[in-house]
Design a protein around this motif. Sequence first.
Motif, PDB file in Angstrom:
ATOM      1  N   ASN A 144      12.643  27.492  -5.323  1.00 20.73           N
ATOM      2  CA  ASN A 144      13.377  26.545  -4.485  1.00 20.73           C
ATOM      3  C   ASN A 144      12.489  25.931  -3.411  1.00 20.73           C
ATOM      4  O   ASN A 144      12.497  24.728  -3.192  1.00 20.73           O
ATOM      5  CB  ASN A 144      14.570  27.258  -3.841  1.00 20.73           C
ATOM      6  CG  ASN A 144      15.295  26.371  -2.851  1.00 20.73           C
ATOM      7  OD1 ASN A 144      15.980  25.440  -3.240  1.00 20.73           O
ATOM      8  ND2 ASN A 144      15.105  26.628  -1.566  1.00 20.73           N
ATOM      9  N   HIS A 152      14.748  18.761  -4.956  1.00 15.94           N
ATOM     10  CA  HIS A 152      16.099  18.954  -4.413  1.00 15.94           C
ATOM     11  C   HIS A 152      16.275  18.381  -3.003  1.00 15.94           C
ATOM     12  O   HIS A 152      17.395  18.312  -2.494  1.00 15.94           O
ATOM     13  CB  HIS A 152      16.482  20.446  -4.431  1.00 15.94           C
ATOM     14  CG  HIS A 152      15.797  21.288  -3.384  1.00 15.94           C
ATOM     15  ND1 HIS A 152      14.467  21.624  -3.435  1.00 15.94           N
ATOM     16  CD2 HIS A 152      16.270  21.887  -2.250  1.00 15.94           C
ATOM     17  CE1 HIS A 152      14.152  22.390  -2.400  1.00 15.94           C
ATOM     18  NE2 HIS A 152      15.224  22.561  -1.655  1.00 15.94           N
ATOM     19  N   HIS A 212      19.399  18.597   0.739  1.00 14.34           N
ATOM     20  CA  HIS A 212      19.109  18.560   2.174  1.00 14.34           C
ATOM     21  C   HIS A 212      19.305  17.169   2.760  1.00 14.34           C
ATOM     22  O   HIS A 212      18.601  16.762   3.684  1.00 14.34           O
ATOM     23  CB  HIS A 212      17.664  19.016   2.436  1.00 14.34           C
ATOM     24  CG  HIS A 212      17.385  20.426   2.035  1.00 14.34           C
ATOM     25  ND1 HIS A 212      18.120  21.503   2.483  1.00 14.34           N
ATOM     26  CD2 HIS A 212      16.448  20.952   1.197  1.00 14.34           C
ATOM     27  CE1 HIS A 212      17.635  22.624   1.944  1.00 14.34           C
ATOM     28  NE2 HIS A 212      16.637  22.313   1.160  1.00 14.34           N
ATOM     29  N   ASP A 235      19.656  26.112   1.811  1.00 14.61           N
ATOM     30  CA  ASP A 235      18.925  26.770   0.718  1.00 14.61           C
ATOM     31  C   ASP A 235      19.551  28.117   0.344  1.00 14.61           C
ATOM     32  O   ASP A 235      19.590  28.487  -0.823  1.00 14.61           O
ATOM     33  CB  ASP A 235      17.454  26.980   1.114  1.00 14.61           C
ATOM     34  CG  ASP A 235      16.622  25.718   0.924  1.00 14.61           C
ATOM     35  OD1 ASP A 235      16.942  24.916   0.028  1.00 14.61           O
ATOM     36  OD2 ASP A 235      15.652  25.535   1.675  1.00 14.61           O
TER      37      ASP A 235
HETATM   38 FE   FE2 Z   1      15.261  23.588   0.181  1.00 16.05          FE
END
Ligand code: FE2
Length: 382
Positions: free
Chosen positions: A208, A214, A219, A342
């Motif tokens: 991650n 992502h 985010h 996260d």
């Molecule tokens: Fe992240």
Amino acid sequence: MLKVKNNNLKEITDELASLASNPSERTLGLSPDMFLSEELATAELEQIFYKEWSCIGREDDIPNIGDFVTFKIGDQPIIVVRSADGSIRAMSNICRHRMMTVAEGHGNTRQFSCPYHGWTYSLEGSLVGAPHMTCSKNFDKEELSLRVLRCEIWHGWIYVSLMDEITSVADRLEQLEAIVQPYEMEHYVTVFVEDWEWNTNWKILCQNFMEGYHLPVAHRSTVGRNFPIEQTIFDSDGASEWFTYQCFLKPNDMAFGIAHPMNQRLIGPSRRTSVMPTVFPSHMYVLAPDHLWYLSLQPDGVGKVRMRYGAALAPEVIQYAENERTLVDEFKQLLDKTQEEDRLLVESIFENAKAPVSIAGPLSWLEREVHEFTQYLARKLA
Ligand SMILES: [Fe+2]
Ligand code: FES
């Protein structure tokens, strides 16, 4: 098709080797078994964490003689201390009497005193006091120091290894040196460091943190806003045996993440470029012209990961801050919020790995690092 959980180490590592051998445009993420297997978790400790370098934090966490921090590499507790000659040393945090943990947390001390029977050790780990041992014929103070461990400082980071015979961090990261050197991150000023634990497999969190794919989605309300991703991530040929990285070119008008006007070190596009290195197995950071933030992970069984989480600001950012406290508080709030975003992702992925019909899918070119991480794991485990 319903999945039967596979805990056969040979089959899992064969699958890992097969995944790693794929070209990156035809590969998949790690499979659920690789997140769930107890056997694999044991192999990871023995083949990776007990044999590699782990990042303990930053040199400026312990600026004064007697300052110490503790950490665990797998099941091995360690102390890292600024010793009397000013150098940083690492040693086993296990008493040589009956194996009690000697020091907890962090702080400053003149010597370490075991809380069980009061044996005391110097900042260098020598046994200097042991009450009521004079009648023991097999007691020899000289033989009972805390075990000293390999410790190296690299651009402000403290790395420790349980292996006496291991290539130095500087040699391993020689190619990374050229990329990060202009930032002079060793002068960044640490503003917080904390230890957290999440309910996920350590590899899910590694994957991650190392990819930028992502960011604009997961985010979008924090660090991912202002990221037109195809323009901002440029693919660096980051593959190395010991690390990988990705670079981000920020838009000119960003208020955060670009060089401070008083920064004289960086020129041209590097003034708005961040580097995101992952030093295998589990030290990851974002190095921006004005700040850095990092995670250093240790697995705690299959479904828990411990992390040291910290951040630092470039010296001129601190020096010219109108209100340093407010600046640091807002910076930390932003990173904490990003961390929470996260956490929800990586804990959910771990839960889903247990589901009967979960299966790994193909990776984007923006997840090149994830594939390089798979290749690293295969080199160590398969
Ligand atoms: Fe992240
Ligand atoms: S275990 Fe440390 S003094 Fe006994």
